[in-house]
Write a protein that holds these residues in place. Structure first.
Motif, PDB file in Angstrom:
ATOM      1  N   LEU A 119      -6.628   4.393 -33.652  1.00  0.00           N
ATOM      2  CA  LEU A 119      -6.395   4.319 -35.094  1.00  0.00           C
ATOM      3  C   LEU A 119      -5.688   5.561 -35.613  1.00  0.00           C
ATOM      4  O   LEU A 119      -4.748   5.477 -36.410  1.00  0.00           O
ATOM      5  CB  LEU A 119      -7.715   4.111 -35.842  1.00  0.00           C
ATOM      6  CG  LEU A 119      -8.324   2.724 -35.735  1.00  0.00           C
ATOM      7  CD1 LEU A 119      -9.731   2.716 -36.327  1.00  0.00           C
ATOM      8  CD2 LEU A 119      -7.444   1.705 -36.424  1.00  0.00           C
ATOM      9  N   VAL A 120      -6.122   6.722 -35.158  1.00  0.00           N
ATOM     10  CA  VAL A 120      -5.486   7.976 -35.559  1.00  0.00           C
ATOM     11  C   VAL A 120      -4.033   8.005 -35.077  1.00  0.00           C
ATOM     12  O   VAL A 120      -3.114   8.342 -35.832  1.00  0.00           O
ATOM     13  CB  VAL A 120      -6.270   9.196 -35.017  1.00  0.00           C
ATOM     14  CG1 VAL A 120      -5.506  10.489 -35.226  1.00  0.00           C
ATOM     15  CG2 VAL A 120      -7.652   9.261 -35.672  1.00  0.00           C
ATOM     16  N   ALA A 121      -3.817   7.606 -33.823  1.00  0.00           N
ATOM     17  CA  ALA A 121      -2.460   7.609 -33.259  1.00  0.00           C
ATOM     18  C   ALA A 121      -1.565   6.596 -33.967  1.00  0.00           C
ATOM     19  O   ALA A 121      -0.374   6.863 -34.184  1.00  0.00           O
ATOM     20  CB  ALA A 121      -2.518   7.328 -31.762  1.00  0.00           C
ATOM     21  N   LEU A 122      -2.105   5.454 -34.331  1.00  0.00           N
ATOM     22  CA  LEU A 122      -1.324   4.450 -35.058  1.00  0.00           C
ATOM     23  C   LEU A 122      -0.855   4.993 -36.403  1.00  0.00           C
ATOM     24  O   LEU A 122       0.299   4.799 -36.797  1.00  0.00           O
ATOM     25  CB  LEU A 122      -2.140   3.168 -35.271  1.00  0.00           C
ATOM     26  CG  LEU A 122      -2.229   2.223 -34.089  1.00  0.00           C
ATOM     27  CD1 LEU A 122      -3.307   1.160 -34.329  1.00  0.00           C
ATOM     28  CD2 LEU A 122      -0.889   1.566 -33.808  1.00  0.00           C
ATOM     29  N   LYS A 142      -0.407   8.140 -37.195  1.00  0.00           N
ATOM     30  CA  LYS A 142       0.613   9.155 -36.926  1.00  0.00           C
ATOM     31  C   LYS A 142       1.945   8.526 -36.542  1.00  0.00           C
ATOM     32  O   LYS A 142       3.000   9.091 -36.794  1.00  0.00           O
ATOM     33  CB  LYS A 142       0.145  10.107 -35.829  1.00  0.00           C
ATOM     34  CG  LYS A 142      -0.949  11.043 -36.275  1.00  0.00           C
ATOM     35  CD  LYS A 142      -1.387  11.968 -35.157  1.00  0.00           C
ATOM     36  CE  LYS A 142      -2.498  12.884 -35.631  1.00  0.00           C
ATOM     37  NZ  LYS A 142      -3.007  13.740 -34.548  1.00  0.00           N
ATOM     38  N   ALA A 143       1.879   7.329 -35.912  1.00  0.00           N
ATOM     39  CA  ALA A 143       3.100   6.640 -35.497  1.00  0.00           C
ATOM     40  C   ALA A 143       3.721   5.846 -36.649  1.00  0.00           C
ATOM     41  O   ALA A 143       4.772   5.221 -36.474  1.00  0.00           O
ATOM     42  CB  ALA A 143       2.803   5.705 -34.326  1.00  0.00           C
ATOM     43  N   GLY A 144       3.083   5.889 -37.819  1.00  0.00           N
ATOM     44  CA  GLY A 144       3.659   5.242 -38.990  1.00  0.00           C
ATOM     45  C   GLY A 144       3.197   3.816 -39.243  1.00  0.00           C
ATOM     46  O   GLY A 144       3.772   3.128 -40.087  1.00  0.00           O
ATOM     47  N   PHE A 145       2.164   3.361 -38.541  1.00  0.00           N
ATOM     48  CA  PHE A 145       1.626   2.025 -38.791  1.00  0.00           C
ATOM     49  C   PHE A 145       0.666   2.104 -39.969  1.00  0.00           C
ATOM     50  O   PHE A 145      -0.249   2.913 -39.981  1.00  0.00           O
ATOM     51  CB  PHE A 145       0.842   1.496 -37.583  1.00  0.00           C
ATOM     52  CG  PHE A 145       1.704   1.017 -36.459  1.00  0.00           C
ATOM     53  CD1 PHE A 145       2.113  -0.303 -36.390  1.00  0.00           C
ATOM     54  CD2 PHE A 145       2.111   1.894 -35.466  1.00  0.00           C
ATOM     55  CE1 PHE A 145       2.902  -0.744 -35.349  1.00  0.00           C
ATOM     56  CE2 PHE A 145       2.891   1.468 -34.415  1.00  0.00           C
ATOM     57  CZ  PHE A 145       3.302   0.143 -34.356  1.00  0.00           C
ATOM     58  N   SER A 146       0.872   1.253 -40.953  1.00  0.00           N
ATOM     59  CA  SER A 146      -0.043   1.222 -42.091  1.00  0.00           C
ATOM     60  C   SER A 146      -1.066   0.111 -41.894  1.00  0.00           C
ATOM     61  O   SER A 146      -0.843  -0.843 -41.140  1.00  0.00           O
ATOM     62  CB  SER A 146       0.731   0.965 -43.389  1.00  0.00           C
ATOM     63  OG  SER A 146       1.213  -0.371 -43.416  1.00  0.00           O
ATOM     64  N   ASP A 147      -2.194   0.239 -42.604  1.00  0.00           N
ATOM     65  CA  ASP A 147      -3.191  -0.823 -42.579  1.00  0.00           C
ATOM     66  C   ASP A 147      -2.579  -2.133 -43.074  1.00  0.00           C
ATOM     67  O   ASP A 147      -2.873  -3.203 -42.546  1.00  0.00           O
ATOM     68  CB  ASP A 147      -4.400  -0.452 -43.436  1.00  0.00           C
ATOM     69  CG  ASP A 147      -5.330   0.532 -42.756  1.00  0.00           C
ATOM     70  OD1 ASP A 147      -5.198   0.747 -41.532  1.00  0.00           O
ATOM     71  OD2 ASP A 147      -6.199   1.085 -43.454  1.00  0.00           O
ATOM     72  N   ASP A 148      -1.716  -2.034 -44.093  1.00  0.00           N
ATOM     73  CA  ASP A 148      -1.087  -3.237 -44.646  1.00  0.00           C
ATOM     74  C   ASP A 148      -0.251  -3.969 -43.595  1.00  0.00           C
ATOM     75  O   ASP A 148      -0.264  -5.200 -43.539  1.00  0.00           O
ATOM     76  CB  ASP A 148      -0.209  -2.890 -45.844  1.00  0.00           C
ATOM     77  CG  ASP A 148      -1.009  -2.488 -47.067  1.00  0.00           C
ATOM     78  OD1 ASP A 148      -2.222  -2.804 -47.124  1.00  0.00           O
ATOM     79  OD2 ASP A 148      -0.428  -1.855 -47.975  1.00  0.00           O
ATOM     80  N   GLU A 149       0.464  -3.219 -42.760  1.00  0.00           N
ATOM     81  CA  GLU A 149       1.264  -3.848 -41.706  1.00  0.00           C
ATOM     82  C   GLU A 149       0.373  -4.580 -40.706  1.00  0.00           C
ATOM     83  O   GLU A 149       0.686  -5.694 -40.282  1.00  0.00           O
ATOM     84  CB  GLU A 149       2.093  -2.804 -40.953  1.00  0.00           C
ATOM     85  CG  GLU A 149       3.276  -2.266 -41.717  1.00  0.00           C
ATOM     86  CD  GLU A 149       3.985  -1.175 -40.946  1.00  0.00           C
ATOM     87  OE1 GLU A 149       5.173  -1.374 -40.621  1.00  0.00           O
ATOM     88  OE2 GLU A 149       3.342  -0.138 -40.663  1.00  0.00           O
ATOM     89  N   LEU A 150      -0.730  -3.952 -40.329  1.00  0.00           N
ATOM     90  CA  LEU A 150      -1.639  -4.582 -39.384  1.00  0.00           C
ATOM     91  C   LEU A 150      -2.324  -5.798 -40.000  1.00  0.00           C
ATOM     92  O   LEU A 150      -2.498  -6.823 -39.334  1.00  0.00           O
ATOM     93  CB  LEU A 150      -2.666  -3.575 -38.866  1.00  0.00           C
ATOM     94  CG  LEU A 150      -2.091  -2.454 -37.996  1.00  0.00           C
ATOM     95  CD1 LEU A 150      -3.157  -1.428 -37.666  1.00  0.00           C
ATOM     96  CD2 LEU A 150      -1.460  -3.014 -36.728  1.00  0.00           C
ATOM     97  N   VAL A 151      -2.692  -5.712 -41.271  1.00  0.00           N
ATOM     98  CA  VAL A 151      -3.296  -6.852 -41.966  1.00  0.00           C
ATOM     99  C   VAL A 151      -2.314  -8.021 -41.977  1.00  0.00           C
ATOM    100  O   VAL A 151      -2.686  -9.169 -41.690  1.00  0.00           O
ATOM    101  CB  VAL A 151      -3.732  -6.466 -43.395  1.00  0.00           C
ATOM    102  CG1 VAL A 151      -4.040  -7.688 -44.242  1.00  0.00           C
ATOM    103  CG2 VAL A 151      -4.939  -5.534 -43.349  1.00  0.00           C
TER     104      VAL A 151
END
Length: 157
Positions: free
Chosen positions: A115-118, A120-129
């Motif tokens: 989760l921390v690495a995601l 930092k890599a620019g993945f938002s919760d909204d994108e994953l949702v």
């Protein structure tokens, strides 16, 4: 076949294989050799619950695996405890042992690192949702096709 649909099918399968490799790498990092990646995923999904092998099969997504065999190996290696149901002697219920709970905690910490690495890599919760919503709709579409009456014709798949 339209390319985006076929690419989605291939990507889903490839992502599953990659995730199993991530689990294998984590087990190697921890020096754990008596459980494999598929078994560790089954173990993680049992969590704090107690369930039958049938329930595990129904709840889990263990591509290309024999859940009964994997449960037997996890019992033999001390990751699961089991007992016969007092109401149905054919039914065996399994739960995590202390060793299983410890491994589950290691896997939970791996997820936290991810989760921390995601982030930092620019993945938002909204994108994953949004990705999860799309995958759930695809799952419902494929599930609806299993009733043999054809694929759903509505856009509310």
């Amino acid at each position: 076949m339209r390319k985006p649909y076929y690419e989605s099918i291939l990507l889903i399968e490839r992502l599953h294989r990659h995730f199993l490799e991530v689990l294998k790498t984590e087990l190697d990092r921890l020096g754990i050799q008596d459980i494999n990646n598929v078994q560790s995923l089954i173990l993680y999904n049992i969590g704090e619950d107690e369930m039958t092998v049938g329930e595990l099969t129904a709840r889990g997504y263990y591509l290309g695996s024999n859940v009964s065999y994997n449960v037997k190996k996890m019992v033999e290696n001390g990751y699961l405890g089991q007992e016969r149901s007092p109401h149905d002697r054919r039914s065996v219920r399994v739960r995590l042992s202390e060793k299983g709970l410890e491994l589950r905690e290691h896997i939970s910490r791996m997820f936290e690192r991810h989760l921390v690495a995601l982030e930092k890599a620019g993945f938002s919760d909204d994108e994953l949702v949004k990705a999860n919503e799309t995958l759930r709709r695809l799952e419902r579409f494929w599930s609806a096709s299993l009733d043999y009456s054809g694929f759903p014709m509505t856009s509310a798949a």
